[in-house]
Design an enzyme around this catalytic site. Structure first.
Site, PDB file in Angstrom:
ATOM      1  N   ASP A 453       0.849  -1.199   0.000  1.00  0.00           N
ATOM      2  CA  ASP A 453       0.000   0.000   0.000  1.00  0.00           C
ATOM      3  C   ASP A 453       0.887   1.252   0.000  1.00  0.00           C
ATOM      4  O   ASP A 453       2.122   1.151   0.149  1.00  0.00           O
ATOM      5  CB  ASP A 453      -0.867  -0.065   1.270  1.00  0.00           C
ATOM      6  CG  ASP A 453      -1.934   1.003   1.323  1.00  0.00           C
ATOM      7  OD1 ASP A 453      -2.361   1.488   0.260  1.00  0.00           O
ATOM      8  OD2 ASP A 453      -2.346   1.366   2.452  1.00  0.00           O
ATOM      9  N   ASP A 530      -9.353   4.198  -1.766  1.00  0.00           N
ATOM     10  CA  ASP A 530     -10.201   4.692  -0.673  1.00  0.00           C
ATOM     11  C   ASP A 530     -11.509   5.288  -1.191  1.00  0.00           C
ATOM     12  O   ASP A 530     -11.690   6.509  -1.234  1.00  0.00           O
ATOM     13  CB  ASP A 530      -9.442   5.744   0.133  1.00  0.00           C
ATOM     14  CG  ASP A 530      -8.208   5.143   0.791  1.00  0.00           C
ATOM     15  OD1 ASP A 530      -8.056   3.905   0.786  1.00  0.00           O
ATOM     16  OD2 ASP A 530      -7.390   5.918   1.311  1.00  0.00           O
TER      17      ASP A 530
HETATM   18  C1  NOJ Z   1      -4.516   3.522   2.634  1.00  0.00           C
HETATM   19  C2  NOJ Z   1      -5.261   2.395   1.996  1.00  0.00           C
HETATM   20  O1  NOJ Z   1      -5.852   2.824   0.811  1.00  0.00           O
HETATM   21  C3  NOJ Z   1      -6.281   1.851   2.962  1.00  0.00           C
HETATM   22  O2  NOJ Z   1      -6.959   0.781   2.363  1.00  0.00           O
HETATM   23  C4  NOJ Z   1      -5.596   1.418   4.231  1.00  0.00           C
HETATM   24  O3  NOJ Z   1      -6.555   0.983   5.153  1.00  0.00           O
HETATM   25  C5  NOJ Z   1      -4.816   2.593   4.829  1.00  0.00           C
HETATM   26  N1  NOJ Z   1      -3.884   3.078   3.863  1.00  0.00           N
HETATM   27  C6  NOJ Z   1      -4.056   2.207   6.097  1.00  0.00           C
HETATM   28  O4  NOJ Z   1      -3.073   1.294   5.809  1.00  0.00           O
END
Ligand code: NOJ
Length: 850
Positions: A453, A530
């Site tokens: 990520d 997100d």
């Molecule tokens: C950003 C990611 O897009 C999300 O899915 C994740 O929960 C957060 N980072 C925390 O790691």
């Protein structure tokens, strides 16, 4: 202390933001090179100097002279296999960065069959003269044709190469004379059919991998990944271009009548290295593109099951509890995911000693019910002496540098962080080696996948558009701006290598990545980032994953239920119903969202989700077969309607429906409170669609309002196709591994149906390296079902439980709809139970049903 509170504020902004931050993420008017190039009038700056033209077996070279002073350019035009040409244009003595690692090997040239020249142009042709590229001298252009049809024009009028103190931007135009609609240039939260952008109106589509929380619907804003591929599609031909360049780009698009559909690429730096794909069908153009950038290897079968994630399941007890609840409430689950809080202070490859004091025990418990674990591993490394990853990378000089040569430090989850320089093969090796059981302590084989990520990469600094500075320095003195869009790609390359090494190449690595680029399919799956728990984001999942599927990255999904906010029960149900029909099926939500595992929901919602999960697991053989076929052909797993019905102009903008392979049609229900939705049944009079959930039958004559209940979204099987299922659903894929198959079909007007089935060990690379698989044709003709080997050693028997014929009744000639009745065969004509007929794929077997 001050740093800490600043970090807290930033974290809040990052995790809670619900609208994209337009102050941080710029539009074209705030980016110098984009403004300059966008407003530049066509100026026909260059002409080919005919005296400089040379050709060899497969390459034409020439000098482009500036018409009004400036630097000479060198044009090379190469014929490639698979109806593809490559165009490179750069300055004589160019110092532009040439991208490595992205292509899946060196593209294979093909010899010119002919070279024809007159006073104003030179034409080279390939593939028995069916493809040609005509270079006109002044004005300079290149016209690419297939079988006499002009498909792509490289527009010399708009060609510009600049060199400034900070970068070396360039621009060029491409016309698609046969196209009426443009697709591609993932990743945007946008309709599948690209919109028209125009100066003064909508911004051009931007490609600059960015950590954009709360991104907006139908927007040209850059998101996490970039695939600089554009397809021009029309009833007569589909063609494409792939700009092999990982710098920031902006693309102006106009889809209009044939003859005016065009695009204008504006790129910050790097080489003008363009592949031209001549199709002429969507299938061929996608294959031509994946020929260049590769295909995904097969996922392990568990990857195609359901995944449960949350930011974060932050204790080992909670993880075990969630897993147990899935079982006790009869919900399928293949993997549970750990977000950043499992680590010790956001130091990757470590465990939080308080909340995960015994990770091995937790993994053993998960393994006891055949569940896998996936943990997040980000590319930023906490600046902390004594942290082995930091110390090691610093000592070996493996971090990205500032322009002055010092190690770059920026802020991310751990606070002050440095960033692995994945352009350096040594950094990839070092970081990859951290996945070994020895280095990532307390991990076992149950930790079966990795989530990469924040790899755009994300740096918590708004003034830098949340990423590394353009002038940061990578291995080989390469400026970050040259390779920005492949940072995440290189991150996954390192992880992939690390996992292969950890498992001695006995298992197919599984990686989920947020940032991606052309070719990422070779290493990782993607999700759409997100999103928000709102109806338009449900639709966006289909749009984005259809787009990524025609651009090679087939394993795609979204945060089921939405990352930010809380979905209504209705939205939650519809998201599961759709998620079951997208390749990667994972629920995930942010910290502030309410817990929402299916077993926490009201009984009626649980029922709907249970059906959705079971539907997914029943169709696993379809998913797995299509994933295998992708490895050979590059074909998408889920497909937009235009891909399969390219001549039907009324499907070009449809993106709330998808086809799983050729034979399953799914309509997302992305509208609240509806009792019916319009479904477009494609294919014309000869195609007939048979409902998966009711006895409804529809002819392929276009749009029909189909009633929907809470329990189902519209899903139809194609008459003449075969859908192979496993109808006994168990807790996870492992437990279903040796279950037998049920074959569903409806015969077409010739009384036939056709399908394929793929089976292997579900885990290893033996399918690829040792031919250890079964891949069969299934042909129905009248009352006979014939099973015969296509390829593979046929070591896995085909055991059939039932054959279900859906015979159309009540559908008079020419009518739109009708009904079917199901006839279930559990025995063959002699009365023998079908499941006792052990079909050895090596021998052709005919099952006689009557
Ligand atoms: C950003 C990611 O897009 C999300 O899915 C994740 O929960 C957060 N980072 C925390 O790691």
């Amino acid at each position: 202390m001050m740093f800490k509170s600043l970090f807290f504020v930033i974290t809040l902004v990052v995790t809670q933001s619900l609208a994209a931050d337009h102050n941080t993420f710029k539009d074209c008017s705030r980016v110098d090179f984009c403004t300059n190039l966008r407003t530049r009038q066509p100026s026909n700056d260059y002409s080919v100097d005919p005296d400089t033209i040379t050709t060899n077996a497969n390459t034409l070279s020439a000098t482009l002279r500036p018409n009004s002073g400036g630097t000479d350019l060198v044009l090379t035009l190469t014929g490639l296999q698979e109806d593809t040409f490559r165009v490179k244009i750069k300055e004589v003595d160019s110092g532009r960065y040439e991208l490595v690692d992205v292509l899946d090997g060196e593209p294979k040239p093909t010899d010119f069959n002919g070279v024809a020249r007159d006073d104003t142009s030179i034409t080279v042709s390939t593939n028995s003269n069916s493809n040609s590229a005509r270079v006109t001298f002044s004005p300079f252009s290149i016209e690419f044709s297939k079988d006499g049809l002009l498909e792509v024009v490289f527009d010399g009028d708009k060609l510009t190469l600049l060199e400034t103190e900070v970068n070396a931007p360039f621009s060029f135009g491409v016309k698609f004379p046969q196209a009426v609609q443009l697709y591609g240039i993932h990743e945007h939260c946008e309709t599948l059919a690209l919109k028209n952008t125009a100066p003064g109106g909508t911004d051009p589509y931007r490609l600059k991998n960015s950590d954009v929380g709360g991104f907006e619907i139908e927007s040209p804003m850059a998101l996490y990944g970039s695939i600089p591929v554009l397809y021009g599609h029309g009833p007569k031909a589909t063609s494409g271009v792939f700009l092999h360049n990982a710098a920031q780009q902006w693309v102006e698009t106009t889809s209009s009548s044939a003859g005016t559909t065009q695009a204008y690429f504006m790129t910050e730096a790097g080489c003008l290295d363009l592949f031209v794909l001549l199709g002429p069908t969507p299938t061929q153009v996608v294959r031509q593109y994946t020929q260049l950038t590769g295909t995904a290897h097969l996922p392990q079968i568990w990857v195609l099951g359901y995944h449960q994630s949350r930011y974060s399941y932050d204790t080992q007890e909670l993880v075990k509890d969630v897993a147990a609840n899935f079982d006790s409430h009869n919900f399928q689950l293949d993997a549970i995911w750990l977000d950043i809080d499992y680590t010790d202070g956001f130091k990757y490859f470590t465990w939080n000693p308080d909340t995960f004091s015994d990770p091995v025990e937790m993994q053993n418990v998960l393994n006891g019910t055949n569940k896998k674990l996936v943990t997040i591993i980000d590319p930023h490394i906490k600046v902390e002496e004594g942290y082995n990853v930091y110390d090691g990378a610093l000592a070996k000089d493996l971090f990205v540098k500032n322009a002055d040569g010092s190690v770059f430090q920026g802020s991310c989850w751990p606070g002050l962080s440095s960033y692995m320089d994945f352009l350096n093969p040594e950094a990839r090796d070092f970081y990859g080696s951290m996945y070994s059981y020895e280095n990532f302590q307390s991990t076992t084989a149950t930790l079966a996948g990795i989530w990469n990520d924040m790899n755009e990469p994300s740096v918590f600094d708004n003034s830098l558009e949340m990423t590394l500075p353009a002038d940061a320095i990578h291995h080989g003195n390469v400026k970050h701006q040259e390779i920005h869009n492949i940072y995440g790609f290189l991150h996954t390359m390192s992880t992939h290598k690390g996992l292969l090494e950890r498992d001695n190449a006995t298992k197919r690595p599984f990686i989920l990545t947020r940032s991606h680029f052309a070719g990422s399919q070779r290493f990782a799956a993607i999700w759409t980032g997100d999103n928000t728990a709102d109806w338009p984001y449900l639709l966006a999942e289909v749009q984005e994953c259809l787009n990524s599927n025609i651009l090679g990255i087939v394993l795609c999904g979204s945060d089921v239920g939405g990352f930010f906010n809380n979905p209504s029960n209705e939205l939650y149900e519809r998201w599961y119903q759709l998620g079951a029909w997208l390749p990667f099926f994972r629920a995930h939500s942010t910290k502030d969202a309410e817990r929402r595992e299916p077993y926490l929901k009201p009984e009626d919602t649980q029922g709907v989700v249970r059906t959705a999960l079971q539907t997914r697991y029943k169709h696993l053989p379809v998913w797995y077969t299509l994933a295998f076929e992708h490895t050979i052909t590059g074909d998408p797993i889920v497909r937009p309607l235009f891909y399969q019905y390219p001549e039907d102009v009324s499907v070009y903008k449809i993106d709330d429906q998808l086809l799983l392979g050729r034979d399953i049609l799914v309509r997302a229900v992305a509208e609240a409170g509806v009792e019916s939705v319009d479904v477009y049944f494609p294919g014309g009079g000869n195609e007939v669609w048979v409902s998966e959930t009711s006895d409804d039958v529809q002819a392929g004559n276009g749009k029909v309002a189909i009633p929907v209940t809470r329990e189902n979204i519209p899903v139809y099987y194609r008459r003449g196709g075969i859908v192979v299922r496993k109808d006994t659903v168990r807790s996870n894929t492992a437990e279903m591994a040796s279950d037998s198959f049920t074959i569903y079909y409806t015969v077409d007007e010739n009384n036939t149906a056709h399908g394929t089935l793929y089976i292997d060990d579900g885990v290893s690379f033996k399918y690829r390296d040792e031919n250890d698989y079964t891949y069969v044709n299934i042909e129905v003709s009248g009352d006979n079902v014939t099973i015969s080997n296509i390829q593979g050693d046929g070591n896995y028997p085909v055991i059939i439980e039932k054959i279900v014929r859906r015979d159309i009744v009540q559908m008079p000639e020419g009518s739109q709809s009708g009904r079917y009745k199901e006839i279930v065969h559990t025995t063959d004509a002699s009365g023998q139970l079908l499941k006792n007929v052990k079909i050895d794929p090596k021998n052709k077997t005919v099952l006689r049903l009557k």
